[in-house]
Motif scaffolding. Structure first.
Motif, mmCIF file in Angstrom:
data_model
loop_
_atom_site.group_PDB
_atom_site.id
_atom_site.type_symbol
_atom_site.label_atom_id
_atom_site.label_comp_id
_atom_site.label_asym_id
_atom_site.label_seq_id
_atom_site.Cartn_x
_atom_site.Cartn_y
_atom_site.Cartn_z
ATOM 1 N N TYR A 275 0.824 -1.289 0.147
ATOM 2 C CA TYR A 275 0.024 -0.008 -0.081
ATOM 3 C C TYR A 275 0.910 1.478 0.119
ATOM 4 C CZ TYR A 275 -3.731 3.383 1.351
ATOM 5 O OH TYR A 275 -4.541 4.546 1.333
ATOM 6 N N SER A 276 1.902 1.227 0.646
ATOM 7 C CA SER A 276 2.751 2.365 0.731
ATOM 8 C C SER A 276 3.685 2.624 -0.637
ATOM 9 C CB SER A 276 3.949 1.872 1.963
ATOM 10 O OG SER A 276 3.349 2.079 3.219
ATOM 11 N N ALA A 277 3.699 1.694 -1.462
ATOM 12 C CA ALA A 277 4.315 1.809 -2.637
ATOM 13 C C ALA A 277 3.338 2.475 -3.731
ATOM 14 C CB ALA A 277 5.009 0.515 -3.262
ATOM 15 N N LEU A 278 2.132 2.340 -3.200
ATOM 16 C CA LEU A 278 0.888 2.713 -4.438
ATOM 17 C C LEU A 278 1.196 4.182 -4.426
ATOM 18 C CD1 LEU A 278 -2.092 0.536 -3.325
ATOM 19 C CD2 LEU A 278 -0.358 0.164 -5.221
ATOM 20 N N PRO A 279 0.666 4.813 -5.715
ATOM 21 C CA PRO A 279 0.609 6.107 -6.039
ATOM 22 C C PRO A 279 -0.716 6.499 -5.710
ATOM 23 C CG PRO A 279 0.303 4.771 -8.176
ATOM 24 C CD PRO A 279 0.904 3.890 -7.045
ATOM 25 N N ALA A 280 -0.844 7.627 -4.998
ATOM 26 C CA ALA A 280 -2.468 7.973 -4.544
ATOM 27 C C ALA A 280 -3.132 8.826 -5.591
ATOM 28 C CB ALA A 280 -2.323 9.019 -3.351
ATOM 29 N N ALA A 281 -4.419 8.566 -5.789
ATOM 30 C CA ALA A 281 -5.237 9.378 -6.941
ATOM 31 C C ALA A 281 -5.712 10.426 -5.707
ATOM 32 C CB ALA A 281 -6.485 8.522 -7.145
ATOM 33 N N THR A 282 -5.128 11.626 -6.333
ATOM 34 C CA THR A 282 -5.486 12.754 -5.751
ATOM 35 C C THR A 282 -6.878 13.201 -5.303
ATOM 36 O OG1 THR A 282 -4.952 14.109 -7.407
ATOM 37 C CG2 THR A 282 -3.108 13.834 -6.023
#
Length: 262
Positions: A110-117
């Motif tokens: 999860y920490s490696a995932l890009p966030a959808a702003t």
């Protein structure tokens, strides 16, 4: 040539810290340590790689998986705190180590995932890229089940990002105390000939374990006599009274986050 995630688990038995190290990969992720607070019991076979840990999500039956989803959707998110893992494992009916390693691995992904702003949740495309880069080396039906369950736990769970933000607020920039332990010495006072114990003096040795990544700062150990123990108890009582006052404040009513009560 397919670039995959080759991660191996090194466990520090004294801290329960599972460190995931990996070879170079196309996602160029930073290495990090994940604390799996649920230490394995005697006889437990430690998982050797990230893919093995993530694949274990398929071993949960449907009822157990629903309970896992409900737990990770709560205020504690993907926390792998030892007490939390033991409680959750007891409720679900699996070994605490299995819960601890899985939550830690999910937290790592999860920490490696890009966030959808626009909505603050992780990007499903990014998760697909990561999962496609992990060589599970299993049949396609089971692989589909693993990937589907991981997506359910990470992409469909809007509470995880909220939990991680609250953790950052709680932790701040300084080390935090995470556990406490003590034992009592009886130190003998010998007579002049050193043959008879005239009396004994009780002395408490107290250890505070912190979340510091610096070895020298991980444990703070000091000793106290009976008077110091009494003063420590009074100080803790004062803190408890202040927290009770905050809970009872009309100004702060309904403002105390449930995260603080976990």
């Amino acid at each position: 040539m397919r670039t995959g995630y080759q991660r191996y688990v090194k466990v520090n038995k004294s801290t329960g810290c599972a460190t995931y190290a990996r070879s170079h990969d196309s996602f160029a992720l930073h290495s990090r340590s994940i604390v799996a607070m649920a230490e394995p019991s005697v006889g437990t076979v430690l998982p050797s790689s990230l893919d093995e840990i993530l694949a274990s999500v398929a071993e949960f039956d449907d009822k157990q998986f629903v309970e896992l989803v409900q737990a990770t959707s709560g205020p504690e998110g993907l926390s792998a705190d030892k007490e939390r893992c033991e409680k959750l494992a007891s409720e679900i009916g699996v070994p605490p180590a299995a819960v601890g390693y899985l939550l830690s691995a999910l937290n790592f992904v999860y920490s490696a995932l890009p966030a959808a702003t626009e909505h603050g949740s992780p990007d499903s495309v990014g998760l697909n890229n990561i999962l496609n880069g992990i060589d599970f080396n299993i049949d396609s039906d089971r692989l589909d089940k693993i990937r589907s369950r991981i997506r359910t736990l990470l992409i469909d769970n809007t509470n995880i990002s909220r939990y991680k933000k609250l953790v950052r607020l709680r932790d701040g920039f300084i080390r935090s105390a995470i556990s406490f332990s003590s034992f009592v010495d009886l130190r003998p006072n010998f007579d002049e000939e050193k043959t008879v114990i005239s009396s004994v003096i009780p002395i408490v040795q107290f250890r505070v374990r912190t979340n510091s990544s610096v070895d020298a700062e991980e444990n703070i150990v000091f000793q106290m006599d009976r008077k110091a123990v009494r003063r420590l108890k009074e100080a803790v009582d004062y803190v408890s009274r202040k927290l009770d006052a905050i809970d009872a404040s009309d100004f702060l009513i309904n403002k105390i986050d449930e995260f603080d009560r976990e």
